[in-house]
Design an enzyme around this catalytic site. Structure first.
Site, PDB file in Angstrom:
ATOM      1  N   ALA A  71       0.835  -1.187   0.000  1.00  0.00           N
ATOM      2  CA  ALA A  71       0.000   0.000   0.000  1.00  0.00           C
ATOM      3  C   ALA A  71       0.876   1.246   0.000  1.00  0.00           C
ATOM      4  O   ALA A  71       2.009   1.230   0.470  1.00  0.00           O
ATOM      5  CB  ALA A  71      -0.917  -0.005   1.214  1.00  0.00           C
ATOM      6  N   GLY A  72       0.320   2.322  -0.531  1.00  0.00           N
ATOM      7  CA  GLY A  72       1.034   3.588  -0.592  1.00  0.00           C
ATOM      8  C   GLY A  72       1.479   3.940  -1.990  1.00  0.00           C
ATOM      9  O   GLY A  72       1.550   5.118  -2.339  1.00  0.00           O
TER      10      GLY A  72
ATOM     11  N   ASN B 276       8.761   9.422   4.492  1.00  0.00           N
ATOM     12  CA  ASN B 276       7.552  10.098   4.024  1.00  0.00           C
ATOM     13  C   ASN B 276       6.695  10.519   5.209  1.00  0.00           C
ATOM     14  O   ASN B 276       6.670   9.853   6.243  1.00  0.00           O
ATOM     15  CB  ASN B 276       6.767   9.205   3.055  1.00  0.00           C
ATOM     16  CG  ASN B 276       5.717   8.366   3.755  1.00  0.00           C
ATOM     17  OD1 ASN B 276       4.620   8.835   4.068  1.00  0.00           O
ATOM     18  ND2 ASN B 276       6.047   7.108   4.018  1.00  0.00           N
ATOM     19  N   ARG B 277       6.016  11.627   5.034  1.00  0.00           N
ATOM     20  CA  ARG B 277       5.008  12.076   5.989  1.00  0.00           C
ATOM     21  C   ARG B 277       3.762  12.514   5.206  1.00  0.00           C
ATOM     22  O   ARG B 277       3.224  13.596   5.390  1.00  0.00           O
ATOM     23  CB  ARG B 277       5.550  13.200   6.869  1.00  0.00           C
ATOM     24  CG  ARG B 277       6.182  14.383   6.153  1.00  0.00           C
ATOM     25  CD  ARG B 277       6.502  15.507   7.157  1.00  0.00           C
ATOM     26  NE  ARG B 277       7.134  16.654   6.515  1.00  0.00           N
ATOM     27  CZ  ARG B 277       8.450  16.848   6.434  1.00  0.00           C
ATOM     28  NH1 ARG B 277       9.279  15.949   6.931  1.00  0.00           N
ATOM     29  NH2 ARG B 277       8.937  17.949   5.851  1.00  0.00           N
ATOM     30  N   LEU B 278       3.330  11.629   4.310  1.00  0.00           N
ATOM     31  CA  LEU B 278       2.227  11.951   3.413  1.00  0.00           C
ATOM     32  C   LEU B 278       0.934  12.235   4.169  1.00  0.00           C
ATOM     33  O   LEU B 278       0.215  13.184   3.847  1.00  0.00           O
ATOM     34  CB  LEU B 278       2.019  10.804   2.418  1.00  0.00           C
ATOM     35  CG  LEU B 278       3.124  10.666   1.358  1.00  0.00           C
ATOM     36  CD1 LEU B 278       3.062   9.302   0.701  1.00  0.00           C
ATOM     37  CD2 LEU B 278       2.996  11.770   0.323  1.00  0.00           C
TER      38      LEU B 278
ATOM     39  N   PHE C 100      -1.875   9.969   4.701  1.00  0.00           N
ATOM     40  CA  PHE C 100      -3.100   9.391   4.117  1.00  0.00           C
ATOM     41  C   PHE C 100      -3.728  10.321   3.076  1.00  0.00           C
ATOM     42  O   PHE C 100      -4.943  10.533   3.052  1.00  0.00           O
ATOM     43  CB  PHE C 100      -4.130   9.076   5.203  1.00  0.00           C
ATOM     44  CG  PHE C 100      -3.852   7.841   6.016  1.00  0.00           C
ATOM     45  CD1 PHE C 100      -2.774   7.022   5.761  1.00  0.00           C
ATOM     46  CD2 PHE C 100      -4.697   7.500   7.066  1.00  0.00           C
ATOM     47  CE1 PHE C 100      -2.529   5.886   6.523  1.00  0.00           C
ATOM     48  CE2 PHE C 100      -4.472   6.369   7.837  1.00  0.00           C
ATOM     49  CZ  PHE C 100      -3.384   5.562   7.571  1.00  0.00           C
TER      50      PHE C 100
ATOM     51  N   ASN D 210      -6.471  -1.371   1.440  1.00  0.00           N
ATOM     52  CA  ASN D 210      -5.931  -0.923   2.714  1.00  0.00           C
ATOM     53  C   ASN D 210      -6.782   0.240   3.209  1.00  0.00           C
ATOM     54  O   ASN D 210      -6.863   1.288   2.558  1.00  0.00           O
ATOM     55  CB  ASN D 210      -4.470  -0.495   2.515  1.00  0.00           C
ATOM     56  CG  ASN D 210      -3.773  -0.140   3.807  1.00  0.00           C
ATOM     57  OD1 ASN D 210      -4.196   0.754   4.526  1.00  0.00           O
ATOM     58  ND2 ASN D 210      -2.674  -0.823   4.082  1.00  0.00           N
TER      59      ASN D 210
ATOM     60  N   ASN E  34      -5.090  -0.568   8.528  1.00  0.00           N
ATOM     61  CA  ASN E  34      -3.848   0.161   8.778  1.00  0.00           C
ATOM     62  C   ASN E  34      -3.982   1.031  10.021  1.00  0.00           C
ATOM     63  O   ASN E  34      -4.580   2.109   9.978  1.00  0.00           O
ATOM     64  CB  ASN E  34      -3.500   1.018   7.561  1.00  0.00           C
ATOM     65  CG  ASN E  34      -2.156   1.707   7.698  1.00  0.00           C
ATOM     66  OD1 ASN E  34      -1.477   1.588   8.719  1.00  0.00           O
ATOM     67  ND2 ASN E  34      -1.769   2.442   6.669  1.00  0.00           N
TER      68      ASN E  34
ATOM     69  N   SER F  80       0.376   3.720  10.609  1.00  0.00           N
ATOM     70  CA  SER F  80       1.057   4.845   9.988  1.00  0.00           C
ATOM     71  C   SER F  80       1.477   5.841  11.060  1.00  0.00           C
ATOM     72  O   SER F  80       0.672   6.194  11.921  1.00  0.00           O
ATOM     73  CB  SER F  80       0.141   5.549   8.977  1.00  0.00           C
ATOM     74  OG  SER F  80       0.725   6.766   8.555  1.00  0.00           O
TER      75      SER F  80
ATOM     76  N   ASN G  77       2.078   8.919  10.472  1.00  0.00           N
ATOM     77  CA  ASN G  77       1.846  10.264   9.934  1.00  0.00           C
ATOM     78  C   ASN G  77       0.449  10.813  10.192  1.00  0.00           C
ATOM     79  O   ASN G  77       0.135  11.914   9.747  1.00  0.00           O
ATOM     80  CB  ASN G  77       2.139  10.263   8.427  1.00  0.00           C
ATOM     81  CG  ASN G  77       3.586   9.892   8.146  1.00  0.00           C
ATOM     82  OD1 ASN G  77       4.491  10.354   8.829  1.00  0.00           O
ATOM     83  ND2 ASN G  77       3.789   9.026   7.163  1.00  0.00           N
ATOM     84  N   THR G  78      -0.396  10.065  10.876  1.00  0.00           N
ATOM     85  CA  THR G  78      -1.680  10.562  11.356  1.00  0.00           C
ATOM     86  C   THR G  78      -1.609  10.578  12.872  1.00  0.00           C
ATOM     87  O   THR G  78      -1.528   9.518  13.499  1.00  0.00           O
ATOM     88  CB  THR G  78      -2.844   9.667  10.894  1.00  0.00           C
ATOM     89  OG1 THR G  78      -2.910   9.688   9.459  1.00  0.00           O
ATOM     90  CG2 THR G  78      -4.167  10.156  11.468  1.00  0.00           C
TER      91      THR G  78
ATOM     92  N   LYS H 152      -2.336  -4.416   9.883  1.00  0.00           N
ATOM     93  CA  LYS H 152      -0.988  -3.939   9.585  1.00  0.00           C
ATOM     94  C   LYS H 152      -0.440  -3.202  10.796  1.00  0.00           C
ATOM     95  O   LYS H 152      -1.017  -2.210  11.252  1.00  0.00           O
ATOM     96  CB  LYS H 152      -0.980  -3.021   8.363  1.00  0.00           C
ATOM     97  CG  LYS H 152       0.425  -2.610   7.922  1.00  0.00           C
ATOM     98  CD  LYS H 152       0.410  -1.963   6.555  1.00  0.00           C
ATOM     99  CE  LYS H 152       1.826  -1.685   6.052  1.00  0.00           C
ATOM    100  NZ  LYS H 152       1.841  -1.189   4.663  1.00  0.00           N
TER     101      LYS H 152
ATOM    102  N   SER I 293       5.883  -5.068   8.360  1.00  0.00           N
ATOM    103  CA  SER I 293       5.355  -3.998   9.159  1.00  0.00           C
ATOM    104  C   SER I 293       5.216  -2.737   8.308  1.00  0.00           C
ATOM    105  O   SER I 293       5.588  -2.720   7.139  1.00  0.00           O
ATOM    106  CB  SER I 293       6.325  -3.697  10.311  1.00  0.00           C
ATOM    107  OG  SER I 293       7.529  -3.140   9.779  1.00  0.00           O
ATOM    108  N   ASN I 294       4.740  -1.688   8.971  1.00  0.00           N
ATOM    109  CA  ASN I 294       4.703  -0.353   8.390  1.00  0.00           C
ATOM    110  C   ASN I 294       6.085   0.290   8.514  1.00  0.00           C
ATOM    111  O   ASN I 294       7.062  -0.372   8.852  1.00  0.00           O
ATOM    112  CB  ASN I 294       3.625   0.481   9.101  1.00  0.00           C
ATOM    113  CG  ASN I 294       2.946   1.468   8.166  1.00  0.00           C
ATOM    114  OD1 ASN I 294       3.608   2.165   7.401  1.00  0.00           O
ATOM    115  ND2 ASN I 294       1.628   1.544   8.224  1.00  0.00           N
TER     116      ASN I 294
ATOM    117  N   GLY J  94      11.937  -3.152   3.604  1.00  0.00           N
ATOM    118  CA  GLY J  94      13.333  -3.282   3.204  1.00  0.00           C
ATOM    119  C   GLY J  94      13.628  -4.338   2.169  1.00  0.00           C
ATOM    120  O   GLY J  94      14.798  -4.666   1.941  1.00  0.00           O
TER     121      GLY J  94
END
Length: 371
Positions: free
Chosen positions: A63-64, A112-114, A116, A141, A172, A175, A177-178, A217, A245-246, A297
């Site tokens: 995802a992403g 990244n700090r997108l 969502f 996702n 998910n 993340s 970033n939320t 996730k 993992s994330n 990775g």
């Protein structure tokens, strides 16, 4: 040879522009059909069956990459055994301000700090509806809007919105970033989340005739007690699997100090050790039968094989493709077949978890890695 040269030239051109713009151009190229299909010889030993899903091979796009479901079929044509769209939230949201994606070239990583960023349920549903009869395994996702009053309700809404279209669901909650999202991994909150999600899944199954598999996730930064709690809840609620993992918040050992200073989740090669240890520890906690997707990775056949022997039934990548190009898909699948030959195994199921105990007992900073 020609393909590898073209891959290198394409990467050089993409690396000359900022990471998020380059990603958008890649998605557009896939949507236009400009990128060639990957012709990997079929190897039945690489097929994986989980529930009612028959994966032609264990390698998926994480995802992403395809947040809005624009190119799942193009990704499958590259040779992936499955693709995962999202993370998608009920309402569209822009995510965090740009710039918000940073390459750490010296480390083969990305921060990244997108947040969502996506077009919401309605837009994704329209695209998945249009490809309903094309086949292939496409997971969805699901996540929560940043400003949701009831974040669990947003996950439930995702189950309800895509139960007739998703091959599987990824929930998910990991993340970074939320703000506050990872709090849903705490035991009490996770119990409520999984209970409501599985109830929604069963109600949707009664309508559509299929209980869509649900996978959770999780983050790689969870301590041993947290892993215990998650394993207990996952096994207790009857969830169908895990994704480990994330991205990570850790920054230790990075060469690119400027990139390391950026806020957000770190993916790519620096995540490999941490995510693989978490994977192995979860495999030992949940036992041999619960499906686990290993991600974090993977940028070579060797790293994909290691994930499988650490406990993964399936594997996913994203950042590895940024640095290695689409030819990576074929190289990984070829390596997995050769690894089965080398170890005298009839199929991937015989390799899953062979090194789980060794990986689970490695200190996160240890140097000795089983292969």
């Amino acid at each position: 040879m020609v393909s590898s040269v073209l891959d290198a030239l394409a990467r050089k051109a993409l690396f000359s522009i900022d990471a998020e713009t380059a990603h958008g151009m890649t998605v557009k190229a896939l949507a236009s059909g400009l990128m060639p299909s990957c012709r990997v010889p079929a190897d039945n030993r690489l097929a994986v069956s989980l529930g009612d899903l028959a994966f032609p091979n264990p390698l998926g796009m994480a995802a992403g990459f395809d947040k809005n479901g624009e190119v799942p079929d193009a990704l499958l044509k590259l040779g992936f055994g499955f693709s995962e769209v999202g993370t998608v939230t009920p309402r569209p949201q822009e995510g965090n301000p740009r710039p918000r994606v940073f390459r750490l070239v010296a480390d083969r990583g990305v921060v990244n700090r997108l947040g969502f960023n996506n077009e919401g349920h309605a837009a994704l549903r329209a695209r998945l509806e249009a490809r309903r009869h094309r086949g292939g395994i496409v997971g969805v996702n699901v996540g929560a809007n940043k400003d949701a009053d009831d974040r669990i309700a947003d996950y439930v809404a995702g189950i309800e919105a895509f139960a007739d279209l998703a091959s599987y669901f990824a929930v998910n909650v990991s993340s970074p970033n939320t703000p506050g999202l990872r709090d849903l991994q705490a035991r009490a909150a996770l119990h409520e989340l999984l209970s409501r999600v599985m109830e929604a899944r069963e109600m949707a199954a009664a309508r559509h005739g299929r209980p869509v598999p649900v996978l959770l996730k999780i983050a790689p930064d969870i301590d041993q007690g947290g892993l215990d709690d998650i394993a207990t809840e996952v096994l207790g609620c009857g969830i169908d699997g895990l994704i480990v993992s994330n991205t990570t918040l850790a920054r230790e050992g990075l060469k690119d100090r400027a990139g390391a200073a950026q806020a957000g989740g770190l993916s790519g090669r620096p995540l490999f050790r941490l995510s693989t240890i978490a994977l192995a520890r979860m495999r030992l906690r949940v036992g041999p039968r619960l499906p686990i997707i290993g991600v974090g990775g993977i940028d070579s056949g060797e790293s994909a094989w290691t994930k499988i022997t650490a406990g993964a039934n399936l594997v996913q990548l994203y950042t590895g493709l940024v640095y290695e190009g689409p030819g990576l898909v074929g190289r990984i699948l070829n390596h997995l077949g050769l690894s089965l030959d080398r170890h005298g195994l009839a199929g991937l199921d015989q390799a899953v978890g062979r090194n789980a105990e060794a990986w689970a007992n490695i200190d996160e900073h240890g140097e000795e890695l089983p292969v």
